[in-house]
Design a protein around this motif. Structure first.
Motif: not given
Lengths: 246, 485, 166
Positions: A120, B419, C63, C66, C70, C95-96, C109, C136, C139, C141, C146, C148-151, C154
């Motif tokens: 954003p 991934q 591609m 892969a 997967w 981490t994120n 935030i 969005p 804010g 994300l 970023i 992937g679906p598996q993470k 988790k």
């Protein structure tokens, strides 16, 4: 003996040496660069790729001024790991209006060619103010002064006129309208920032830079998707008769 | 013909001295800026939150300072010194020499002011704004007129190999600079290039790669052909090799630019020319290395005591290494890993610090005693400089190799689900910080070495009696073996 | 050709006294030059005309490979949450997510994830959807591109468990 010919005919005549050297160093560049100007090989803009708006152009000039290319590339390569991380790889037809191309050569930070729409507006505002607020551990400098400085609409108009001369399809009306366009587009960003309790003016440098970053790769992504859809439709169309034949 | 001596009054050595002093001075400045940049990558607050000290503005200042100010002035010093002696002719026109010197220094000062101010075209190694670009073109032409004028009035018939290499620089840099600087100004400080998009990328790297080729390689090879045989007192190993590797180099080098834009939207065929010609460059490059190293045959015993030869051996060895590494990095599969990482930074510094820098130091230690007609003040200090520089380079390059390969591998690492293993870009950045500290140590050692040299050269020039006794002082033999005609 | 080694050519007079030997080119150097030229041309011919490779073809092959290895995962299927998933999810969160939601999930935030209020729904699938697609306008994300679906799954498992989802 070749040696003595060289000595007699070339080494003794400075002008001959100079001409031969000029010829030797000209061939490679001509063979590689000239064909990109031919109609068949030169890149054409993809569907929907438009020149930057005045505000985005001002933002791009800030990007250039601050030397962002020293740490951020703008070229996603056609590898699965890169397209997973950044999005579609970069096509020639989406960067045709980029002068100079901000390709960069080192990713001290991530590639930015498809950063548009990923975060954003408020994220960019916070990130420029202090990169560690959004990306803990980041080694990027703070760019908080971008909040305090404004862009110059007249300079943007001068830039648009120069680009127009070079072939970027800006109309005279667009150039005349630039100061108003900056207020309009900047105002939209400011409204979104204010929704997140951040304050800014439409012509703040941080707003212009945000506008530039937020469009990066967006139109290209749409154009690529459209191409893929068209190809898929075509394939679906031709595959049925082929399987019938089997 | 009598043996040439260094102090033939006829030659314009005053301008050589000026260029030499400028090179050492700007070298210290440019490398200091490099050290600050290195510190900022390890510890970002080193920019003190001052806009003009941020990495994005300082890094172009570093690259421009070391390429055009340090190396440029070094090449001009060595060129003016050697070409007058090789052609037995004073420079064509002393006024042009002075205009060249003062013009070039003014350009550097202008660069030092405009780049931190954020006035930039954002084209790598060609960031300077258009008015300065025009000044560069004018001064380059002044230099070229002086260069070709001197050749025209020369007092020998044949041009020695060093002159060929200098000539290739004079011509090629002019072509590269003018084409890459074709812009339309929007104001006194802002301009837009006539090239755009991928064509612009190709022109930028045709320029960028060949600026390395014809500013950081061919002129240094040219002066190697003068200063190595002079220093070692040995004939050049093979005249035939000189001919072949010279023409090979100038013809092949210019093609290699596209290896900077592999896996881009540049047409595949153009990318392939970049790959293929880079690989073909290996042998012509190594031709220079061979002629340098084999010229030192028979002088190996002097290597222990003579710091000048030490500098040359390391310089030529790094030249050989980086001209092997370059073609390897141009191969598509290797480039896929190395591109956009610090490996490239390591590569360019093994060439810049290892080859250009060490060759410059060897040349300065040779020229200063001759130009000022004194003996080198301290051989020990020169030897200390040698070790500081060598260890500094090794630390720098090793750190950057490790950083580059680490980051390249982490970017592409996949987890069991296919991934990204490290989807957060910060994961890879944080891994590199310790290596950035090591790079800082290496770079600082190199800078300290340069300062030791500067002190040593100032002492030498001011005529202080040699510290280490006249016996050990290295001076190239004035007379070389007489040819068996 | 065999030739006496180290014969000076006698150019010294014109080179400030520097002499040059008339030595032949080292054979291995000539060999290397020929090898790189022939090899280079051979590579180009093979790349463009024999194997007809292109960077696009290589990318498409990568591609496709892969996708075979997967296959796309079904994000709506019911998930059996394991200890391992929770541990990995916690690492990913640290981490994120802590930049906005804090290490204790108490918010910053972004909103507090431990209170009873779930702004965008508190079921496993709702949380997963919020993380996947993002919000969005606020804010948050879109994390699927970023991580992937598996993470994403988790992190969802961790947030759902530790934050007290429904």
């Amino acid at each position: 003996m070749a040696d003595s010919m060289h000595r007699k005919l070339i080494e003794s005549k400075g002008a001959v040496m100079a001409v031969l050297t000029t010829v030797a160093i000209s061939i490679g560049g001509l063979v590689e660069i000239a064909p990109l100007y031919s109609e068949a090989l030169g890149p054409e803009p993809m569907e929907g790729i438009e020149p930057l708006t005045p505000l985005e152009l001002a933002g791009r000039d800030i990007y250039v001024r601050e030397g962002c290319y020293n740490c951020h590339s703008q070229m996603v390569r056609p590898f699965r790991d890169e397209t997973l991380r950044y999005g579609e790889w970069t096509r020639a037809g989406e960067i045709v209006y980029d002068r100079p191309f901000q390709m960069g050569s080192r990713r001290i930070g991530p590639d930015l060619q498809r950063v548009g729409g990923k975060y954003p507006d408020a994220w960019h505002y916070e990130h420029m103010d202090d990169p560690r607020a959004t990306s803990p551990g980041s080694i990027m400098p703070r760019y908080s002064w971008l909040k305090e400085r404004q862009i110059d609409p007249e300079a943007v108009q001068a830039s648009m006129r120069a680009l127009q001369t070079l072939g970027t399809p800006y109309t005279d009306e667009q150039i005349a309208d630039a100061p108003a366009a900056i207020q309009r587009q900047g105002g939209e960003i400011v409204a979104r920032l204010e929704a997140g309790n951040l304050s800014a003016q439409p012509d703040d440098q941080i707003v212009a830079l945000t506008a530039y970053l937020q469009q990066l790769g967006v139109a290209g992504r749409k154009a690529i998707q459209a191409q893929k859809d068209a190809a898929a439709a075509l394939e679906a169309g031709t595959e049925i008769p082929a399987s019938v034949e089997d | 013909m009598s043996t040439e001596t260094a102090h033939t009054p006829n030659y314009d050595d005053a301008v050589t001295k000026k260029f030499l002093i400028a090179s050492v001075t700007w070298g210290a400045v440019g490398m200091l800026v490099g050290v600050i940049c290195a510190l900022q990558l390890a510890w970002w607050p080193a920019n003190l939150n001052v806009p003009w000290l941020t990495f994005g503005r300082l890094r172009p200042l570093h690259t421009n300072a070391v390429i055009f100010a340090f190396t440029g002035n070094f090449i001009f010093a060595a060129m003016y010194y050697s070409m007058q002696r090789l052609l037995k002719t004073r420079m064509f026109n002393d006024v042009l020499s002075q205009v060249h010197f003062w013009g070039w220094q003014s350009i550097i000062v202008a660069a030092a002011i405009t780049l931190p101010a954020g006035l930039s075209q954002s084209k790598e190694y060609a960031e300077l704004i258009w008015p300065i670009d025009i000044a560069i073109a004018v001064i380059w032409v002044v230099m070229a007129v002086n260069f070709f004028g001197t050749i025209a009035i020369r007092k020998v018939k044949h041009l020695y190999v060093a002159i060929w290499f200098y000539m290739s620089m004079v011509i090629t840099i002019a072509v590269l600079h003018i084409v890459n600087s074709l812009v339309l100004p929007a104001s006194a400080t802002v301009s837009y290039p006539v090239f755009s998009g991928i064509t612009d990328a190709l022109v930028q790297w045709w320029y960028g790669h060949n600026a390395v080729g014809f500013l950081l390689t061919t002129p240094i090879l040219g002066l190697m052909y003068y200063f190595v045989p002079k220093t070692a007192g040995r004939p050049v190993y093979s005249y035939r090799l000189s001919i072949l590797h010279f023409w090979g180099l100038v013809f092949l080098y210019i093609w290699a630019g596209p290896h900077h834009i592999l896996y881009s939207s540049l047409p595949d065929w153009a990318q392939t020319t970049g790959v293929v010609f880079s690989v073909m460059l290996l042998a012509p490059s190594w031709g220079g290395m061979l002629n340098g190293l084999l010229t030192l045959r028979g002088a190996w015993d002097k290597l222990r005591t003579d710091p000048l030869l030490k500098f040359w051996v390391v310089a030529i060895t790094f030249y050989g290494m980086s001209t092997f590494e370059g073609p390897m990095m141009s191969i598509r599969a290797v480039n896929a890993l190395s591109h956009f990482t610090d490996w490239t930074i390591g590569h360019v510094h093994s060439g810049a610090l290892g080859w250009v820098g060490m060759a410059a130091f060897a040349t300065f230690y040779y020229m200063v005693p001759k130009l000022w007609n004194n003996q080198l003040y301290s051989v020990k200090a020169a030897t200390l400089h040698f070790w500081l520089a060598t260890i500094g380079i090794v630390l720098y390059v090793m750190a950057m190799w490790t950083a580059g390969i680490t980051q390249g591998l982490m970017w592409r690492e996949l987890d069991a689900d296919g991934q990204l293993q490290y989807p957060n870009f910060m994961d890879t950045v944080l891994q590199l910080i310790p290596l950035y500290w090591i790079r800082l140590v290496g770079g600082t050692m190199y800078l300290v070495g340069l300062l030791v040299m500067a002190w040593n050269l100032v002492k030498t020039a001011s005529g202080v009696a040699p510290k280490d006794g006249p016996e050990q002082v290295t001076a190239a033999p004035e007379s070389l073996p007489t040819p068996a005609k | 050709m065999s030739k006496t080694q180290d014969q000076v050519l006698g150019h010294g007079d014109e080179c400030d006294g520097i002499e040059e030997y008339d030595n032949d080119l080292p054979a291995w150097w000539v060999g290397l030059f020929i090898l790189t030229v022939v090899g280079g041309i051979g590579y180009a011919i093979n790349y463009h005309f024999v194997s007809e490779t292109s960077q696009l073809a290589q990318y498409q092959a990568e591609m496709a490979e892969a996708e075979a290895q997967w296959p796309a995962m079904d994000m709506t299927a019911t998930v059996v949450v394991t200890e391992e998933m929770l541990a990995e999810g916690k690492d990913l969160y640290m981490t994120n997510c802590i930049g906005c939601h804090g290490p204790e999930m108490k918010g910053g935030i972004g909103p507090d994830l431990t209170d009873a209020e779930w702004v965008h729904g508190g079921t496993f699938n709702e949380i997963q959807n919020t993380i996947s697609k993002g919000v969005p306008e606020k804010g948050m994300l879109s994390w699927e591109p970023i991580l992937g679906p598996q993470k994403v799954q988790k992190v969802t498992a961790y947030v759902h468990a530790a934050g007290g989802g429904q």
